[in-house]
Write an enzyme that holds these catalytic residues in place. Structure first.
Site, short mmCIF file in Angstrom:
data_model
loop_
_atom_site.label_atom_id
_atom_site.label_comp_id
_atom_site.label_asym_id
_atom_site.label_seq_id
_atom_site.Cartn_x
_atom_site.Cartn_y
_atom_site.Cartn_z
N ARG A 151 0.85 -1.19 0.00
CA ARG A 151 0.00 0.00 0.00
C ARG A 151 0.88 1.24 0.00
O ARG A 151 1.88 1.32 0.71
CB ARG A 151 -0.94 0.01 1.22
CG ARG A 151 -2.06 -1.01 1.15
CD ARG A 151 -3.04 -0.69 0.02
NE ARG A 151 -4.12 -1.67 -0.10
CZ ARG A 151 -4.09 -2.71 -0.91
NH1 ARG A 151 -3.03 -2.94 -1.66
NH2 ARG A 151 -5.12 -3.54 -0.99
N GLU A 199 -4.16 7.67 -4.97
CA GLU A 199 -4.44 7.02 -6.26
C GLU A 199 -5.78 7.50 -6.81
O GLU A 199 -6.74 7.61 -6.06
CB GLU A 199 -4.47 5.50 -6.07
CG GLU A 199 -3.12 4.92 -5.65
CD GLU A 199 -3.12 3.41 -5.52
OE1 GLU A 199 -4.14 2.78 -5.88
OE2 GLU A 199 -2.13 2.85 -5.04
N HIS A 225 -1.48 0.50 -10.16
CA HIS A 225 -2.17 -0.46 -9.29
C HIS A 225 -2.76 -1.61 -10.12
O HIS A 225 -3.89 -2.04 -9.92
CB HIS A 225 -3.26 0.23 -8.48
CG HIS A 225 -3.55 -0.48 -7.18
ND1 HIS A 225 -3.89 0.20 -6.02
CD2 HIS A 225 -3.56 -1.78 -6.85
CE1 HIS A 225 -4.10 -0.67 -5.04
NE2 HIS A 225 -3.89 -1.88 -5.53
N ALA A 241 -1.66 -6.69 -9.67
CA ALA A 241 -2.39 -7.82 -9.08
C ALA A 241 -3.34 -8.50 -10.05
O ALA A 241 -3.80 -9.61 -9.80
CB ALA A 241 -3.17 -7.35 -7.86
#
Length: 344
Positions: free
Chosen positions: A257, A286, A305, A308
């Site tokens: 994070r 973000e 981001h 993932a």
């Protein structure tokens, strides 16, 4: 329990909805794509519901015993649903860091005690660990310099590139992502130091240091991978002191994070301090503001981001949810339950 009314509050493909039903047939899965949104590879993507359907969506989620996903991925919407639905018993959040969505709802203790909250932690360990390894290798193999030479159409000069067996990597946070990252790095030959709040045994980790030794570890590490949750306890734990103590040329990779890093101090350490490279899948704010200096620093690689996301993510989340539904129905402890004090 004989059945469970689950309402899908977030985009889900028909195939994965059917997968949940097949894996746990006792579920009454209510799935309306027009209200929840069409399938998407990105759970963070905002769904603009057609005009006039917002009230229908709220009535839809308010009928649930269990929610698959936080309504509109919004803490405010979750708070509204909790207040409107006294029969709500469990909410499964789609992100691994779903505890922050629960925190954002600002629920009272009675609601937090009444409702179980779980996350999709672990589902993203494979792609994030691969991205972490990429970040470490990007620093070791001089990626910013290579790109600079290529853009200048310049051949050489030749430079030494260190090999894994001669380098030390610190992995900060030994949850599912940190553990798998450590295993992969050790498999390449790196000496891995794990930094964790308690002593644990992890494959590939040669030694464990406490969080209070971050500056000491940074001084030894050629690279540091951050795989920490975003909590009050981890806020800016990668402080100016830690960054200034870093070994000259250290690579910092963040797949946890953005709030865990003092970002102004990070920018300073990249410009004038010891850091050689930062590879960031996350930032403190973000989307990263257009005027952030991070965009223009030659020794920064930014992923929005997205590290993932994999083709398997929606299916893995569906399988995890189905297993937790079985546990819920059978009175067993749920996986990935949110700590409603620290919200992770």
């Amino acid at each position: 329990m004989d059945s469970l009314r689950v309402v899908v509050a977030t985009p889900l493909s028909p195939e994965n909805a059917e997968l949940v039903r097949r894996l746990e047939p006792r579920i009454e899965l209510i799935h309306d794509p027009e209200l929840a949104g069409p399938p998407s590879d990105d759970w963070m993507e905002h769904y603009d519901r057609p005009p006039g359907l917002q009230q229908a969506y709220e009535d839809y989620v308010d009928s649930a015993e269990v929610l698959y996903g936080v309504p509109d991925q919004s803490g405010r919407a979750l708070a509204r649903t909790v207040a409107a639905n006294p029969g709500l018993r469990w909410v499964h959040t789609i992100p691994a860091g779903g505890g922050q969505q629960v925190r954002a709802a600002r629920l009272d203790r009675a609601a937090l005690d009444r409702i179980l909250f779980t996350t999709s932690a672990g589902v993203h360990a494979v792609p994030l660990s691969e991205f972490a390894v990429f970040g470490v290798l990007a620093g070791a193999k001089l990626l910013p310099w290579l790109l600079e030479q290529q853009q200048a159409h310049r051949w050489g000069p030749r430079r030494v590139m260190p090999i894994a067996a001669d380098q030390t990597v610190a992995v900060v946070g030994l949850g599912a992502i940190g553990r798998l990252t450590s295993e992969k790095l050790a498999g390449l030959g790196y000496h891995v130091i794990g930094v964790h709040r308690r002593q644990v045994e992890v494959d590939g980790v040669a030694e464990i240091a406490g969080m209070d030794r971050l500056a000491e570890v940074a001084a030894r590490a050629d690279a540091m991978v951050l795989a920490l949750p975003g909590t009050e306890a981890t806020r800016e734990v990668i402080s100016r002191e830690v960054l200034q103590a870093a070994k000259p040329g250290m690579t910092l990779v963040n797949v946890g994070r953005g709030t865990t890093v003092d970002e102004p101090a990070l920018i300073e350490a990249l410009r004038d301090g010891p850091l050689g490279l930062a590879v960031l899948d996350v930032t403190a704010v973000e989307p990263l503001p257009a005027d952030s200096p991070l965009w223009d620093l030659r020794n920064v690689i930014i992923a929005p981001h997205t590290a993932a996301i994999s083709p398997h993510e929606p299916r893995l989340i569906a399988e995890l949810f189905a297993e937790n539904a079985r546990r819920f129905l059978d009175g067993e402890p749920l996986l990935n339950r949110v700590d409603t004090v620290e919200f992770y």
